[in-house]
Design an enzyme around this catalytic site. Structure first.
Site, PDB file in Angstrom:
ATOM      1  N   SER A  41       0.855  -1.186   0.000  1.00  0.00           N
ATOM      2  CA  SER A  41       0.000   0.000   0.000  1.00  0.00           C
ATOM      3  C   SER A  41       0.890   1.234   0.000  1.00  0.00           C
ATOM      4  O   SER A  41       2.056   1.168   0.420  1.00  0.00           O
ATOM      5  CB  SER A  41      -0.873   0.000   1.262  1.00  0.00           C
ATOM      6  OG  SER A  41      -1.610   1.206   1.361  1.00  0.00           O
ATOM      7  N   TYR A  66      -2.667  -0.547  10.511  1.00  0.00           N
ATOM      8  CA  TYR A  66      -2.696  -0.896   9.076  1.00  0.00           C
ATOM      9  C   TYR A  66      -1.352  -0.527   8.436  1.00  0.00           C
ATOM     10  O   TYR A  66      -0.754  -1.325   7.714  1.00  0.00           O
ATOM     11  CB  TYR A  66      -3.859  -0.169   8.394  1.00  0.00           C
ATOM     12  CG  TYR A  66      -4.004  -0.504   6.914  1.00  0.00           C
ATOM     13  CD1 TYR A  66      -4.519  -1.728   6.509  1.00  0.00           C
ATOM     14  CD2 TYR A  66      -3.633   0.410   5.930  1.00  0.00           C
ATOM     15  CE1 TYR A  66      -4.647  -2.038   5.155  1.00  0.00           C
ATOM     16  CE2 TYR A  66      -3.759   0.112   4.584  1.00  0.00           C
ATOM     17  CZ  TYR A  66      -4.272  -1.113   4.199  1.00  0.00           C
ATOM     18  OH  TYR A  66      -4.394  -1.414   2.861  1.00  0.00           O
TER      19      TYR A  66
HETATM   20  P1  NDP Z   1     -11.860  -5.828  -0.312  1.00  0.00           P
HETATM   21  O1  NDP Z   1     -12.383  -5.689   1.082  1.00  0.00           O
HETATM   22  O2  NDP Z   1     -12.771  -5.602  -1.450  1.00  0.00           O
HETATM   23  O3  NDP Z   1     -11.169  -7.244  -0.504  1.00  0.00           O
HETATM   24  C1  NDP Z   1     -10.471  -7.879   0.510  1.00  0.00           C
HETATM   25  C2  NDP Z   1     -10.363  -9.341   0.169  1.00  0.00           C
HETATM   26  O4  NDP Z   1      -9.591  -9.989   1.192  1.00  0.00           O
HETATM   27  C3  NDP Z   1     -11.713 -10.028   0.109  1.00  0.00           C
HETATM   28  O5  NDP Z   1     -11.765 -10.849  -1.018  1.00  0.00           O
HETATM   29  C4  NDP Z   1     -11.732 -10.862   1.379  1.00  0.00           C
HETATM   30  O6  NDP Z   1     -12.439 -12.074   1.150  1.00  0.00           O
HETATM   31  C5  NDP Z   1     -10.260 -11.163   1.549  1.00  0.00           C
HETATM   32  N1  NDP Z   1      -9.956 -11.558   2.924  1.00  0.00           N
HETATM   33  C6  NDP Z   1     -10.046 -10.826   4.061  1.00  0.00           C
HETATM   34  N2  NDP Z   1      -9.732 -11.576   5.129  1.00  0.00           N
HETATM   35  C7  NDP Z   1      -9.431 -12.820   4.653  1.00  0.00           C
HETATM   36  C8  NDP Z   1      -9.044 -14.030   5.248  1.00  0.00           C
HETATM   37  N3  NDP Z   1      -8.887 -14.137   6.583  1.00  0.00           N
HETATM   38  N4  NDP Z   1      -8.818 -15.108   4.461  1.00  0.00           N
HETATM   39  C9  NDP Z   1      -8.983 -15.012   3.119  1.00  0.00           C
HETATM   40  N5  NDP Z   1      -9.336 -13.892   2.484  1.00  0.00           N
HETATM   41  C10 NDP Z   1      -9.570 -12.801   3.248  1.00  0.00           C
HETATM   42  O7  NDP Z   1     -10.627  -4.805  -0.363  1.00  0.00           O
HETATM   43  P2  NDP Z   1      -9.538  -4.466  -1.495  1.00  0.00           P
HETATM   44  O8  NDP Z   1      -9.823  -5.156  -2.751  1.00  0.00           O
HETATM   45  O9  NDP Z   1      -9.392  -2.995  -1.482  1.00  0.00           O
HETATM   46  O10 NDP Z   1      -8.223  -5.062  -0.802  1.00  0.00           O
HETATM   47  C11 NDP Z   1      -7.344  -5.956  -1.447  1.00  0.00           C
HETATM   48  C12 NDP Z   1      -5.931  -5.641  -0.977  1.00  0.00           C
HETATM   49  O11 NDP Z   1      -5.561  -4.344  -1.437  1.00  0.00           O
HETATM   50  C13 NDP Z   1      -5.743  -5.625   0.546  1.00  0.00           C
HETATM   51  O12 NDP Z   1      -4.515  -6.232   0.877  1.00  0.00           O
HETATM   52  C14 NDP Z   1      -5.690  -4.148   0.849  1.00  0.00           C
HETATM   53  O13 NDP Z   1      -4.995  -3.885   2.036  1.00  0.00           O
HETATM   54  C15 NDP Z   1      -4.967  -3.636  -0.376  1.00  0.00           C
HETATM   55  N6  NDP Z   1      -5.097  -2.201  -0.633  1.00  0.00           N
HETATM   56  C16 NDP Z   1      -6.308  -1.642  -0.860  1.00  0.00           C
HETATM   57  C17 NDP Z   1      -6.416  -0.278  -1.031  1.00  0.00           C
HETATM   58  C18 NDP Z   1      -7.719   0.397  -1.196  1.00  0.00           C
HETATM   59  O14 NDP Z   1      -7.762   1.644  -1.121  1.00  0.00           O
HETATM   60  N7  NDP Z   1      -8.828  -0.300  -1.417  1.00  0.00           N
HETATM   61  C19 NDP Z   1      -5.219   0.579  -1.038  1.00  0.00           C
HETATM   62  C20 NDP Z   1      -3.997  -0.122  -0.830  1.00  0.00           C
HETATM   63  C21 NDP Z   1      -3.948  -1.473  -0.648  1.00  0.00           C
HETATM   64  P3  NDP Z   1     -13.427 -12.814   2.198  1.00  0.00           P
HETATM   65  O15 NDP Z   1     -14.024 -11.764   3.067  1.00  0.00           O
HETATM   66  O16 NDP Z   1     -14.402 -13.507   1.294  1.00  0.00           O
HETATM   67  O17 NDP Z   1     -12.534 -13.777   2.922  1.00  0.00           O
END
Ligand code: NDP
Length: 243
Positions: A136, A149
């Protein structure tokens, strides 16, 4: 099902946001996929060809390994692992529950390490493969209300770069993708309403966050570079995002 000619891609957190968009981008480019997340119906609803979807918590090392073994028996060795699963629970550090800290440290750091653990020995042994970790902009600089975070994402950046150096002589690539603000469900899991409003208000002020497809395109670009090229890090933010 016709056997795809391209190698296997594993994506964690593929049930929404960046992970789902990345699954669609790699599938469109012809790759077979293993999609992992806790919500199975959301992954199955993507309806992608040559794709296995397995309900898997990234904290469950055995489940990750067994899903990968199943996918490899069908599609061959993992060429690309995209460690994308993550959570962001923003809040006032004086008020926030340590349980929220634990969740972020577990998923954002240990989840990434568990993914690496599942594929790295085989990549080193066969001298090929690529691991992409989603860091990030908050893994490069600090932001108010993002303390833990930021700590986890600084950790992801450190982990990625350290292992990259260590396996570079084995022709294995480690890549950090560091997005700025992206419009996904991520912020909506925060229980601190002021912290959530702060993120959303700033995104609105700059004319909107990026879309998940913007990040998916960067991940695909980095992966599709020839193996001799390691794009170590891509920082990708909305143009109008100042910090
Ligand atoms: P979302 O919340 O849309 O997606 C997060 C994903 O992580 C979901 O598919 C969720 O699936 C999965 N997840 C969470 N916990 C678990 C777990 N214990 N086991 C397996 N899967 C898990 O957010 P984003 O798409 O934005 O996030 C994706 C990545 O991008 C993250 O690492 C985030 O930190 C990073 N990021 C995002 C930014 C933003 O502004 N959106 C900026 C910078 C980085 P489920 O709940 O079905 O398990």
């Amino acid at each position: 099902m016709q056997s795809p000619s391209k190698p296997l891609v594993v994506i964690t957190g593929a049930s929404s946001g960046i992970g789902a968009a990345t699954a669609q981008a790699f599938s469109l480019a012809g790759y077979p996929l293993l999609l992992l997340a806790r919500r199975l119906p959301e992954m199955e609803a993507l309806n992608l060809p040559n794709t296995l979807c397995r309900q898997t918590d990234v904290l469950d090392r055995a489940a990750i390994k067994s899903a990968i073994a199943e996918a490899e028996s069908r599609f061959g060795p993992v060429e690309f692992l995209i460690n994308n699963a993550g959570i962001m629970l923003n809040g006032d550090p004086a008020q926030q529950s340590p349980e929220e800290w634990d969740q972020m440290i577990d998923v954002n750091l240990k989840g990434v390490m568990n993914g690496i653990h599942a594929v790295l020995p085989a990549m080193v042994a066969r001298e090929g493969g690529t691991i992409v970790n989603i860091g990030s902009i908050a893994g490069r600089k600090t932001f108010g209300a993002h303390s833990v975070y930021c700590a986890t994402k600084f950790g992801v950046h450190a982990l990625t770069e350290t292992i990259r150096e260590e396996v570079s002589q084995k022709n294995v690539r480690l890549i950090t993708i560091a997005p700025g603000m992206v419009g996904t469900d991520l912020i909506h899991h925060s229980t601190d309403e002021a912290a959530k409003a702060g993120w959303l208000d700033y995104a609105a002020k700059i004319g909107g966050a990026l879309i998940p497809e913007d990040i998916a395109a960067a991940i695909l670009y980095a992966c599709q570079a020839p193996q001799r090229v390691c794009i170590r890090e891509i920082v990708i933010c909305p143009t109008k995002q100042e910090p």
